[in-house]
Motif scaffolding. Structure first.
Motif, PDB file in Angstrom:
ATOM      1  N   HIS A 128      -8.773   3.281 -34.012  1.00 29.04           N
ATOM      2  CA  HIS A 128      -8.288   3.128 -32.648  1.00 29.04           C
ATOM      3  C   HIS A 128      -8.460   4.430 -31.864  1.00 29.04           C
ATOM      4  CE1 HIS A 128      -6.063   0.645 -29.758  1.00 29.04           C
ATOM      5  NE2 HIS A 128      -5.540   1.793 -29.334  1.00 29.04           N
ATOM      6  N   ALA A 129      -8.154   5.554 -32.497  1.00 27.78           N
ATOM      7  CA  ALA A 129      -8.290   6.851 -31.833  1.00 27.78           C
ATOM      8  C   ALA A 129      -9.733   7.122 -31.432  1.00 27.78           C
ATOM      9  CB  ALA A 129      -7.773   7.961 -32.745  1.00 27.78           C
ATOM     10  N   LEU A 130     -10.683   6.779 -32.285  1.00 27.84           N
ATOM     11  CA  LEU A 130     -12.095   6.978 -31.965  1.00 27.84           C
ATOM     12  C   LEU A 130     -12.533   6.078 -30.803  1.00 27.84           C
ATOM     13  CD1 LEU A 130     -13.566   7.347 -35.564  1.00 27.84           C
ATOM     14  CD2 LEU A 130     -13.398   9.140 -33.820  1.00 27.84           C
ATOM     15  N   THR A 131     -11.979   4.884 -30.744  1.00 27.31           N
ATOM     16  CA  THR A 131     -12.272   3.987 -29.623  1.00 27.31           C
ATOM     17  C   THR A 131     -11.746   4.567 -28.316  1.00 27.31           C
ATOM     18  OG1 THR A 131     -12.218   2.036 -31.059  1.00 27.31           O
ATOM     19  CG2 THR A 131     -11.909   1.662 -28.703  1.00 27.31           C
TER      20      THR A 131
ATOM     21  N   LEU B  43      -9.561  15.169 -22.372  1.00 29.21           N
ATOM     22  CA  LEU B  43      -8.680  14.253 -23.107  1.00 29.21           C
ATOM     23  C   LEU B  43      -7.776  15.017 -24.053  1.00 29.21           C
ATOM     24  CD1 LEU B  43      -7.886  11.320 -23.974  1.00 29.21           C
ATOM     25  CD2 LEU B  43      -9.736  11.465 -25.663  1.00 29.21           C
ATOM     26  N   PHE B  44      -6.489  14.715 -23.997  1.00 30.54           N
ATOM     27  CA  PHE B  44      -5.524  15.162 -25.006  1.00 30.54           C
ATOM     28  C   PHE B  44      -5.203  13.942 -25.850  1.00 30.54           C
ATOM     29  CE2 PHE B  44      -1.245  15.739 -26.687  1.00 30.54           C
ATOM     30  CZ  PHE B  44      -1.261  17.044 -27.155  1.00 30.54           C
ATOM     31  N   LEU B  45      -5.690  13.936 -27.076  1.00 26.28           N
ATOM     32  CA  LEU B  45      -5.542  12.791 -27.977  1.00 26.28           C
ATOM     33  C   LEU B  45      -4.556  13.163 -29.076  1.00 26.28           C
ATOM     34  CD1 LEU B  45      -6.430   9.978 -28.957  1.00 26.28           C
ATOM     35  CD2 LEU B  45      -8.384  11.091 -30.091  1.00 26.28           C
ATOM     36  N   PHE B  46      -3.432  12.476 -29.109  1.00 23.87           N
ATOM     37  CA  PHE B  46      -2.380  12.734 -30.094  1.00 23.87           C
ATOM     38  C   PHE B  46      -2.325  11.577 -31.084  1.00 23.87           C
ATOM     39  CE2 PHE B  46       2.007  11.821 -31.420  1.00 23.87           C
ATOM     40  CZ  PHE B  46       2.251  12.955 -32.183  1.00 23.87           C
ATOM     41  N   VAL B  47      -2.314  11.910 -32.376  1.00 20.27           N
ATOM     42  CA  VAL B  47      -2.217  10.901 -33.436  1.00 20.27           C
ATOM     43  C   VAL B  47      -1.088  11.292 -34.377  1.00 20.27           C
ATOM     44  CG1 VAL B  47      -3.391   9.651 -35.280  1.00 20.27           C
ATOM     45  CG2 VAL B  47      -4.719  10.505 -33.322  1.00 20.27           C
ATOM     46  N   ASN B  48      -0.111  10.407 -34.512  1.00 21.86           N
ATOM     47  CA  ASN B  48       0.984  10.614 -35.463  1.00 21.86           C
ATOM     48  C   ASN B  48       0.677   9.816 -36.720  1.00 21.86           C
ATOM     49  OD1 ASN B  48       3.958   9.037 -36.173  1.00 21.86           O
ATOM     50  ND2 ASN B  48       3.844  11.262 -36.384  1.00 21.86           N
ATOM     51  N   VAL B  49       0.201  10.494 -37.760  1.00 25.07           N
ATOM     52  CA  VAL B  49      -0.190   9.832 -39.014  1.00 25.07           C
ATOM     53  C   VAL B  49       1.064   9.448 -39.789  1.00 25.07           C
ATOM     54  CG1 VAL B  49      -1.364  10.148 -41.218  1.00 25.07           C
ATOM     55  CG2 VAL B  49      -2.406  11.016 -39.114  1.00 25.07           C
ATOM     56  N   SER B  50       1.220   8.158 -40.033  1.00 23.44           N
ATOM     57  CA  SER B  50       2.451   7.650 -40.656  1.00 23.44           C
ATOM     58  C   SER B  50       2.381   7.553 -42.176  1.00 23.44           C
ATOM     59  CB  SER B  50       2.784   6.270 -40.083  1.00 23.44           C
ATOM     60  OG  SER B  50       1.831   5.308 -40.519  1.00 23.44           O
ATOM     61  N   ALA B  51       1.183   7.620 -42.746  1.00 21.39           N
ATOM     62  CA  ALA B  51       1.027   7.346 -44.187  1.00 21.39           C
ATOM     63  C   ALA B  51       1.887   8.255 -45.056  1.00 21.39           C
ATOM     64  CB  ALA B  51      -0.445   7.478 -44.581  1.00 21.39           C
ATOM     65  N   THR B  52       2.087   9.498 -44.618  1.00 18.29           N
ATOM     66  CA  THR B  52       2.855  10.460 -45.419  1.00 18.29           C
ATOM     67  C   THR B  52       4.358  10.324 -45.206  1.00 18.29           C
ATOM     68  OG1 THR B  52       2.307  12.056 -43.659  1.00 18.29           O
ATOM     69  CG2 THR B  52       1.037  12.185 -45.700  1.00 18.29           C
TER      70      THR B  52
END
Length: 264
Positions: free
Chosen positions: A162-165, A175-184
């Motif tokens: 989704h982030a790459l899209t 662009l300021f692209l923020f991703v909160n990785v939930s797996a951890t």
């Protein structure tokens, strides 16, 4: 030293990734054990910095980050901050620090032509509750789906795709692209197969996420230059000194991995 003020003046893309709940000792051990080969290739010097978080659970940590307070080095003298709200008149700021004249970083970046986008992970980004709207409301645009959240074993793949899209959609503007990785973030016992959340299952979660994080960075930097920040918002206690969870002032919670660099 990264000149964040120059980065933003030039309209360079900014990728900010938080690996939710990831302890520094887990991140370091997984790296040394060869479990995170993609991160080993992209982290500056092939290593994480050990830092101290300003918040002990997701909400206060991210509010601090988006107000200009990233995790600090465990030492008396600190390097210049990447970004900072306009200070009072008596205070001087390093020329390389991006000073935003706004209540938070996201509004400040928008004033400089940036589109600010959040790809959420844990439920503090989900809008499922009133508190779950506080952080997303700070962005121009936010995205969250149940398969971005930690109970989904393939959450990071979904988030990265989704982030790459999103990045492709805004390829022509800052662009300021923020991703909160939930797996951890708990629950992550499914990555070891026994269902229990532990130091070992968090390392396994990071090992799972590694390939997708590498794909995210490679996909973005193949087309343009980026400032990349990766860190945890806080850690998690798994029984050390009798403590469990987060929201407590324990070294397992306070010590987080951090890295920041400019892509080539």
């Amino acid at each position: 030293m990264i000149d964040a003020a120059d980065v933003i003046r030039s309209g360079t893309g900014i990728l900010f990734v938080t690996l939710d709940s990831l302890r520094y000792d887990v991140a370091r051990a997984a790296l040394h054990a060869g479990q995170t080969p993609c991160l080993a290739k992209i982290l500056p010097g092939g290593a994480w910095e050990e830092r101290r978080t300003p918040g002990t659970f997701t909400l206060p940590a991210h509010l601090a980050f988006f107000s200009g307070f990233l995790p600090k080095l465990p030492q008396p003298v600190q390097p210049p901050r990447l970004w900072e709200c306009r200070p009072p008149a008596f205070k001087t700021v390093d020329a390389g620090t991006f000073v935003f004249d706004a209540p938070n970083l996201l509004t400040g970046l928008a004033q400089h032509g940036y589109r600010t986008v959040c790809v959420g992970g844990v439920t503090y980004f989900s809008r499922e509750t009133p508190l779950g709207a506080v952080l997303p409301d700070m962005f121009d645009e936010d995205h969250w789906r149940p398969d971005f959240c930690s109970p989904e074993p393939d959450s990071t793949r979904h988030q990265v795709e989704h982030a790459l899209t999103v990045a492709e959609r805004y390829a022509g503007r800052p662009l300021f692209l923020f991703v909160n990785v939930s797996a951890t973030h708990v629950p992550h016992g499914h990555y070891t197969g026994d269902g229990d959340d532990s130091w070992q299952s968090q390392a396994a979660a990071l090992a799972y996420a590694d390939e997708h994080l590498g794909r995210l960075v490679d996909g973005l930097t193949a087309k343009r230059r980026w400032l990349i920040i990766m860190c945890a918002d806080h850690g998690d206690a798994f029984g050390e000194d009798g403590y469990h969870g987060r929201g407590i002032a324990h070294p397992t919670v306070l010590n987080v991995p951090f890295a920041a660099w400019l892509s080539e």
